[in-house]
Scaffold this active site. Sequence first.
Site, PDB file in Angstrom:
ATOM      1  CD  GLU A 112      41.346  32.697  31.472  1.00 29.13           C
ATOM      2  OE1 GLU A 112      41.748  33.749  31.742  1.00 29.13           O
ATOM      3  OE2 GLU A 112      41.664  31.665  31.823  1.00 29.13           O
ATOM      4  CD  GLU A 141      49.833  31.295  31.761  1.00 33.04           C
ATOM      5  OE1 GLU A 141      50.487  30.300  31.251  1.00 33.04           O
ATOM      6  OE2 GLU A 141      50.336  32.259  32.516  1.00 33.04           O
TER       7      GLU A 141
END
Lengths: 343, 343
Positions: B169, B310
């Site tokens: 994310e 991420e």
Amino acid sequence: MILNLPVVAPVDLTLAEALRAKLDGKAKPLGSLGRLERLALQLGLIQGRLDPRIGGVCVQVYAGDHGLNAEGVSAYPSAVTAAMVATYLMGRACVNAFAAVTEVEVGVIDAGVDADLVSHPDLIDAKVRKGSRNAAREPALTAAEVAEALMRGVQFGAEARADVVALGEMGIGNTASAALIMHRLLPASLEDCVGLGAGHDAAGLARKMAAVQAAGARSLAKAPLDVLAEFGGLEIVMLAGAAIGAASTGKVVLVDGFITTIAVLAAIRLQPAVRDYCVFAHASAERGHRLVLESLDAEPLLDLGLRLGEGTGAVLAAPLLRAAARLLTDVADLSEVLAGSAG
Amino acid sequence: MILNLPVVAPVDLTLAEALRAKLDGKAKPLGSLGRLERLALQLGLIQGRLDPRIGGVCVQVYAGDHGLNAEGVSAYPSAVTAAMVATYLMGRACVNAFAAVTEVEVGVIDAGVDADLVSHPDLIDAKVRKGSRNAAREPALTAAEVAEALMRGVQFGAEARADVVALGEMGIGNTASAALIMHRLLPASLEDCVGLGAGHDAAGLARKMAAVQAAGARSLAKAPLDVLAEFGGLEIVMLAGAAIGAASTGKVVLVDGFITTIAVLAAIRLQPAVRDYCVFAHASAERGHRLVLESLDAEPLLDLGLRLGEGTGAVLAAPLLRAAARLLTDVADLSEVLAGSAG
């Protein structure tokens, strides 16, 4: 044989500040990659550049037998060492399976297996003798055997065509040998150094402890070469040489578990700058490993409860080294990202 | 929109005994691969076979913005979300660098970035709205928005052409949103859920705490869908859907750090069997992560002090999943080795 160890130069710390600044400038919150940033810094220092590259990684699995195994220090007979070497050469051991995943080249070195091994294109015959002598009764190795094993290891470490030399081992009974070396070189009590190895019940552990106590009582050796001769293990001595050889040629030494850490401890006692080149792959479940890691101020990358050896933990850690290097070479700077021009 | 979540079937535990026996028969001391053996067992159960295969691994990076960021819950402005999405698409972020090493395919999904993103062949436009509303003042999302985000995530998780879907994310301010969701779903005190996120000084942390307290005081929501609507984060809701979608199609859900664990917590509250399919990649340095991992009885694979997001930690763990599967498929049995016929 004359012992003519190569010089290992400490890494040049003047690059550290520039490496830290480069890491801090990357497109990520400051320090947010934790241990991986410290690894990237170390790789830069080892290679002496701001853009370290981790291309080839090899694992060298050194195999040897132990006369001490006659005292029942392992749950397995010495013949398993040769059987496992055959398994590595067939590509069917854990180290092979993991190395296939992480793209690590597996090499197998006969440092002192107590058997006549069938020759194989992937097996290096560096057998110094068929196993060490029984350290509970006599010195495991002569000074000449230690020197020969050490210098062969130096050669293999130095000549490896790789950026990273991962160290692995196979030798039934070798946690007992490693425990004795740790006991003298750290130093630490035998109780702190002796663990379950490949697996023991209470009676097996008592046998192992009695055997190492007998070996320890036989000699007061403290100097590294003397300790290696007394408590030996040809694969352990050759591993120590490999660490020196790899470090002397500017390669990363990727250390596996308990046995290889003890071999590297001996290497560091012989050539202290070897420490600069060592990355410790994992914290083993074997008793004693955490203590020696602490004494080396080592911060292992993985903590998966592994206690297999063969270089398995080192092979599993290889991608982390590649990722750490890529952080320095492949990732945009935060300033580029914020300027909307990361291209 | 009607919420019609797919059924997630619990894994069939009848295979566990045979998997354990197979692992115990491998050419290694019993249990000597620790955490990796438990992982191999889980992979076998997820795929319902004694020879699980981990071929393709993808990471889906869901991006979204947070109205709550107007309260100063992050050290960064919301515009950084879009800038980082652009960096992923250029292949120049940490997740790209690591994914190149571990052979993971990176996908980027715009779940709710507060910007008009330039279209790109590798960007999936699933924007539900431009950022969530400010949860300190009003519900972050409507029930319809939650349903839409959830069902889009289900679709992406279910349709992924991979054996493993790693979840990642990007969303400035999303640790605040995740902390609120954790606070209600675990439940736990806000103090136990709120951490430094991407980085804060004492004043920043105080602002963040004040904002989440204001948000928390506004609503007593406890039911998963209500909690997601109140404290939202479109990328978090879509991640929850992706976990359900991936699990419903028998894929491994590889969970990254704090935010994705909270999304998966929501997924598990909606469909408890999702837990069976989850592998937790690492223990984040973000406060709160260890507590939620414990509550899920999760044993993270890595502990590297990462707190980036991420999907970076998940991508780094991918080789461990492949290695665990190979243990079952590629390694000889001890009986073969001892019979001298490992071929």
